[in-house]
Design a protein around this motif. Structure first.
Motif, PDB file in Angstrom:
ATOM      1  N   ASN A 379       0.853  -1.192   0.000  1.00  0.00           N
ATOM      2  CA  ASN A 379       0.000   0.000   0.000  1.00  0.00           C
ATOM      3  C   ASN A 379       0.889   1.242   0.000  1.00  0.00           C
ATOM      4  OD1 ASN A 379      -2.192   1.653   0.047  1.00  0.00           O
ATOM      5  ND2 ASN A 379      -2.552   1.448   2.259  1.00  0.00           N
ATOM      6  N   GLY A 380       1.444   1.537  -1.189  1.00  0.00           N
ATOM      7  CA  GLY A 380       2.364   2.653  -1.293  1.00  0.00           C
ATOM      8  C   GLY A 380       2.069   3.502  -2.515  1.00  0.00           C
ATOM      9  N   PRO A 381       2.887   4.510  -2.773  1.00  0.00           N
ATOM     10  CA  PRO A 381       2.625   5.474  -3.857  1.00  0.00           C
ATOM     11  C   PRO A 381       2.652   4.848  -5.253  1.00  0.00           C
ATOM     12  CG  PRO A 381       4.819   5.797  -2.929  1.00  0.00           C
ATOM     13  CD  PRO A 381       4.108   4.853  -2.018  1.00  0.00           C
ATOM     14  N   LEU A 382       3.350   3.710  -5.420  1.00  0.00           N
ATOM     15  CA  LEU A 382       3.493   3.159  -6.768  1.00  0.00           C
ATOM     16  C   LEU A 382       2.256   2.410  -7.246  1.00  0.00           C
ATOM     17  CD1 LEU A 382       7.223   2.038  -6.755  1.00  0.00           C
ATOM     18  CD2 LEU A 382       6.202   4.111  -7.655  1.00  0.00           C
ATOM     19  N   ARG A 383       1.232   2.342  -6.433  1.00  0.00           N
ATOM     20  CA  ARG A 383      -0.056   1.867  -6.948  1.00  0.00           C
ATOM     21  C   ARG A 383      -0.637   2.871  -7.943  1.00  0.00           C
ATOM     22  NH1 ARG A 383      -3.854  -0.882  -2.274  1.00  0.00           N
ATOM     23  NH2 ARG A 383      -2.712  -2.841  -2.097  1.00  0.00           N
ATOM     24  N   ASN A 384      -0.151   4.106  -7.858  1.00  0.00           N
ATOM     25  CA  ASN A 384      -0.621   5.189  -8.733  1.00  0.00           C
ATOM     26  C   ASN A 384       0.148   5.118 -10.057  1.00  0.00           C
ATOM     27  OD1 ASN A 384      -1.077   7.612 -10.067  1.00  0.00           O
ATOM     28  ND2 ASN A 384      -1.046   8.837  -8.198  1.00  0.00           N
ATOM     29  N   PRO A 385      -0.539   4.855 -11.199  1.00  0.00           N
ATOM     30  CA  PRO A 385       0.160   4.761 -12.487  1.00  0.00           C
ATOM     31  C   PRO A 385       0.940   6.023 -12.843  1.00  0.00           C
ATOM     32  CG  PRO A 385      -2.095   3.937 -12.679  1.00  0.00           C
ATOM     33  CD  PRO A 385      -1.978   4.594 -11.340  1.00  0.00           C
ATOM     34  N   ALA A 386       0.449   7.187 -12.438  1.00  0.00           N
ATOM     35  CA  ALA A 386       1.132   8.442 -12.764  1.00  0.00           C
ATOM     36  C   ALA A 386       2.479   8.534 -12.062  1.00  0.00           C
ATOM     37  CB  ALA A 386       0.246   9.633 -12.380  1.00  0.00           C
ATOM     38  N   ILE A 387       2.556   8.033 -10.828  1.00  0.00           N
ATOM     39  CA  ILE A 387       3.832   8.068 -10.106  1.00  0.00           C
ATOM     40  C   ILE A 387       4.801   7.057 -10.717  1.00  0.00           C
ATOM     41  CG2 ILE A 387       4.939   7.689  -7.860  1.00  0.00           C
ATOM     42  CD1 ILE A 387       2.446   8.743  -6.525  1.00  0.00           C
ATOM     43  N   ARG A 388       4.282   5.909 -11.180  1.00  0.00           N
ATOM     44  CA  ARG A 388       5.152   4.944 -11.861  1.00  0.00           C
ATOM     45  C   ARG A 388       5.730   5.561 -13.137  1.00  0.00           C
ATOM     46  NH1 ARG A 388       0.908   1.118 -10.835  1.00  0.00           N
ATOM     47  NH2 ARG A 388       0.486   0.889 -13.090  1.00  0.00           N
ATOM     48  N   GLY A 487      11.472 -15.211  -1.542  1.00  0.00           N
ATOM     49  CA  GLY A 487      10.524 -15.446  -0.466  1.00  0.00           C
ATOM     50  C   GLY A 487       9.678 -14.229  -0.143  1.00  0.00           C
ATOM     51  N   GLU A 488       9.016 -14.302   0.995  1.00  0.00           N
ATOM     52  CA  GLU A 488       8.085 -13.253   1.404  1.00  0.00           C
ATOM     53  C   GLU A 488       8.786 -11.947   1.779  1.00  0.00           C
ATOM     54  OE1 GLU A 488       4.706 -13.503   1.350  1.00  0.00           O
ATOM     55  OE2 GLU A 488       5.056 -15.438   0.365  1.00  0.00           O
ATOM     56  N   SER A 489      10.072 -12.005   2.151  1.00  0.00           N
ATOM     57  CA  SER A 489      10.764 -10.811   2.640  1.00  0.00           C
ATOM     58  C   SER A 489      10.804  -9.696   1.607  1.00  0.00           C
ATOM     59  CB  SER A 489      12.187 -11.167   3.087  1.00  0.00           C
ATOM     60  OG  SER A 489      12.882 -11.824   2.056  1.00  0.00           O
ATOM     61  N   ARG A 490      10.836 -10.034   0.336  1.00  0.00           N
ATOM     62  CA  ARG A 490      10.917  -8.997  -0.704  1.00  0.00           C
ATOM     63  C   ARG A 490       9.612  -8.213  -0.840  1.00  0.00           C
ATOM     64  NH1 ARG A 490       9.734 -11.797  -6.469  1.00  0.00           N
ATOM     65  NH2 ARG A 490       8.249 -13.313  -5.726  1.00  0.00           N
ATOM     66  N   LEU A 491       8.499  -8.811  -0.393  1.00  0.00           N
ATOM     67  CA  LEU A 491       7.191  -8.185  -0.595  1.00  0.00           C
ATOM     68  C   LEU A 491       6.943  -7.009   0.344  1.00  0.00           C
ATOM     69  CD1 LEU A 491       4.971 -11.317  -1.281  1.00  0.00           C
ATOM     70  CD2 LEU A 491       6.169  -9.828  -2.899  1.00  0.00           C
ATOM     71  N   SER A 492       7.912  -6.711   1.213  1.00  0.00           N
ATOM     72  CA  SER A 492       7.806  -5.514   2.049  1.00  0.00           C
ATOM     73  C   SER A 492       8.331  -4.279   1.317  1.00  0.00           C
ATOM     74  CB  SER A 492       8.599  -5.715   3.348  1.00  0.00           C
ATOM     75  OG  SER A 492       9.976  -5.903   3.066  1.00  0.00           O
ATOM     76  N   ALA A 493       8.869  -4.471   0.107  1.00  0.00           N
ATOM     77  CA  ALA A 493       9.427  -3.359  -0.673  1.00  0.00           C
ATOM     78  C   ALA A 493       8.450  -2.909  -1.752  1.00  0.00           C
ATOM     79  CB  ALA A 493      10.749  -3.781  -1.304  1.00  0.00           C
ATOM     80  N   ASP A 494       8.646  -1.665  -2.232  1.00  0.00           N
ATOM     81  CA  ASP A 494       7.835  -1.128  -3.326  1.00  0.00           C
ATOM     82  C   ASP A 494       8.383  -1.543  -4.681  1.00  0.00           C
ATOM     83  OD1 ASP A 494       6.031   0.957  -1.809  1.00  0.00           O
ATOM     84  OD2 ASP A 494       8.075   1.303  -1.078  1.00  0.00           O
ATOM     85  N   LEU A 495       9.713  -1.637  -4.765  1.00  0.00           N
ATOM     86  CA  LEU A 495      10.388  -1.954  -6.029  1.00  0.00           C
ATOM     87  C   LEU A 495      11.349  -3.114  -5.812  1.00  0.00           C
ATOM     88  CD1 LEU A 495      11.345   1.675  -7.166  1.00  0.00           C
ATOM     89  CD2 LEU A 495       9.562   0.244  -8.193  1.00  0.00           C
TER      90      LEU A 495
END
Length: 604
Positions: A379-388, A487-495
């Protein structure tokens, strides 16, 4: 040599003393410095005098001060000590020893690296009553496991290729599948049952005969040890494996998969012998295969490979290969300044000046492509296509490439560079000047964005961070070990920053990548991508599979869920005396094919 360490202990007692300067010292002081009795101290000093390391004029009587002069330089003896440790095949301890010394400017380590380079390469040595052809090979990586079911790094993969065989093998260009441990195979009309006919007379390195039981054990073990390992989506769909007789084995798949045969050419599918639990637990450090070399020893990070005398495809020309792992950065840096490297085969190097003229270079067929994917589940800013889109514009690839060192680094907008469209939007990466405007209009409010990658790609991550910072995007870097990155540890990151090797197994590697992306795309995107991947795996026509993969890539790129950074061509360099150079998967040299032309006959 212990006497050398005693001398260095004395030098440490008088750190400001110069060579040949007289030093007054009592015999008690000297005995305490050497941590021994007065009698042993006298014997040690006498021996140091015989070595011409020092002079000592003893003065009789309690409290009288003797005259001591150091003759040998501390640096020379430190270097000699490190060289002796390395000669005993404890390279890591030698490097640690030098790191713990007072080495201003790294001069000693540079001299040690220069000496070490002379230890690598081809040598003809007499061992016992035999003259052996030996290749000592540097590999600046740590080897964690040589178990095909449990390897993670390119260096491990390379050694596994020397020790093991698969049922089939791929041609270097990826155009055809050839027999290996299986001399023939067939598939039924449903494309779900594959039958392999095994060679006779093949033996594992420990003498056991290779049979269909070993094939069954290999894949059952792989599914048990690595249920989520590389290409698990292929072997997890094996419904059953049946031994029709000891030379015939049949695989039944849950569904047609045209990538199944290609998977069997990878070293993840290398055949291991049937074994008990205890043997299996220690297999990574004591591997047993059918390959052209067997592991004869593994001490202090030095792996000794000996030729398999009974190899079914013919014995190699080399007798012994010593792989010295993780010595230092020298294995990729020798020759970078133009000097002549002292060993004959090097991987992933960039040669200039005299070195590039003295050595032949082969451009490896595969390329490494670095990229970033977006984790939409966070749940971070990169859900927004414009920010991507603004992030894409912020990454000035041309500027990043200028800062990178390496060989043939290029901009790319595709995993299929032969079909890459020269699109101004995708390849004009100097458009980062638009980033501030796009960022301002995107709704980005200074939120910190986390980029995760493995430690080996830290420098790439820092380049991305610097470019983002210039555009006003706050980026934090999180490093995750390679074995944990999926694993699951990477899913805490945005990129997520990673790389893919585009070699003869490109289809497998891209499906692996897209399947891993399923874990961090929106649920609706996950379902659609999963459906399309399942569909393409049933396509017999390779061109149709390629078109589908390119369409998936194009859609991910257009939505900026997949951000390309750059690609890198790699080269293998080798001395003109080396013959038989042929490159296997990942562009590494097959040791079995190597032979060396004697210097006398090489002059013409």
């Amino acid at each position: 040599m212990k006497i050398r360490r005693h001398y260095l202990a004395l030098r440490t007692l008088y750190p400001d003393a110069q060579e040949r300067d007289p030093i007054e010292a009592t015999t008690q002081e000297l005995a305490e410095a050497l941590d021994c009795t007065h009698r042993n101290m006298v014997l040690l000093l006498q021996r140091m005098q015989r070595e011409a390391w020092l002079s000592w004029e003893p003065k009789r009587g309690r409290g009288n001060r003797s005259i001591l002069r150091f003759l040998a330089g501390k640096e020379e003896l430190l270097l000699a000590e490190a060289q002796e440790i390395a000669e005993k095949q404890d390279l890591q301890r030698a490097i640690t020893y030098l790191r713990e010394t007072e080495d201003a400017g790294g001069v000693l380590r540079a001299r040690f690296q220069s000496w070490l380079s002379g230890r690598f390469g081809f040598h003809s040595e007499v061992r016992g009553e035999q003259r052996l052809d030996v290749l000592r090979f540097p590999l600046s990586q740590h080897i964690r496991s040589l178990d095909p079911a449990n390897m993670h790094y390119a260096g491990e993969s390379h050694l596994v290729n020397q020790l093991f065989d698969g049922l089939v093998r791929m041609t270097p260009g990826g155009d055809d599948v050839l027999p290996q441990l299986a001399h023939a195979w067939e598939v039924d009309a449903s494309r779900r049952t594959w039958t392999f006919f095994l060679r006779k007379g093949v033996r594992f390195h420990d003498g056991r005969a290779f049979t269909a039981a070993d094939v069954i054990f290999t894949f059952e073990r792989l599914r048990s040890l690595a249920p989520r390992g590389l290409f698990h989506w292929v072997y997890s769909d094996i419904a059953a494996i049946e031994m029709l007789d000891e030379r015939t084995v049949s695989f039944r798949l849950l569904a047609p998969n045209e990538l199944f045969l290609s998977f069997l050419t990878t070293n993840r599918a290398a055949i291991v012998p049937a074994m008990n639990e205890q043997e299996s637990a220690g297999f990574g450090s004591h591997p047993v295969g059918t390959g052209p070399f067997r592991l004869a020893g593994n001490e202090h990070g030095i792996y000794t490979l000996e030729a398999n005398e009974g190899y079914f495809q013919g014995r190699g020309f080399l007798d012994v290969v010593e792989v010295w792992t993780e010595p230092d950065e020298s294995s990729t840096s020798f020759g970078a300044g133009g000097e002549q490297p002292a060993f004959q085969v090097m991987h992933n190097v960039r040669l200039t000046g005299p070195a590039s003229e003295q050595l032949q270079q082969v451009r490896q067929s595969g390329t490494t492509c670095k990229f970033i994917t977006v984790n939409e589940l966070r749940n971070g800013p990169l859900r927004n296509p414009a920010i991507r889109t603004a992030l894409h514009a912020a990454l000035n690839r041309a500027k990043m490439i200028e800062r990178l060192s390496g060989d043939v680094i290029e901009a790319t907008n595709s995993f299929w560079p032969e079909y890459q469209a020269a699109s101004a939007d995708d390849l004009a990466y100097d458009a980062a000047t638009e980033a501030p405007e796009r960022l301002a209009a995107s709704g980005y409010d200074g939120e910190r964005i986390v980029l995760a990658t493995i430690p080996q790609y830290r420098s790439d991550a820092m380049l991305v961070r610097d470019e983002c910072l210039q555009a006003g995007i706050q980026l934090d870097i999180e490093l995750i070990p390679a074995e944990m990155f999926k694993g699951e540890s990477r899913l805490s990151a945005d990129l997520l920053l990673f790389a893919v090797m585009l070699d003869e197994h490109r289809e497998l590697r891209l499906i692996e990548l897209f399947k891993s992306m399923l874990h961090h795309l929106r649920p609706d995107m996950q379902l659609e991508l999963e459906r399309r991947i399942a569909g393409l795996m049933s396509l017999q026509n390779a061109e149709q599979r390629t078109r589908t993969l390119m369409e998936i890539e194009s859609e991910l790129r257009a939505s900026h869920r997949l951000l390309f950074l750059y690609r890198k061509h790699l080269k293998t360099a080798f001395h003109k005396s080396v013959r038989g150079i042929s490159l296997e998967s990942l562009g590494w040299v097959r040791f079995r094919d190597l032979w060396f032309k004697p210097a006398e006959s090489a002059k013409g």
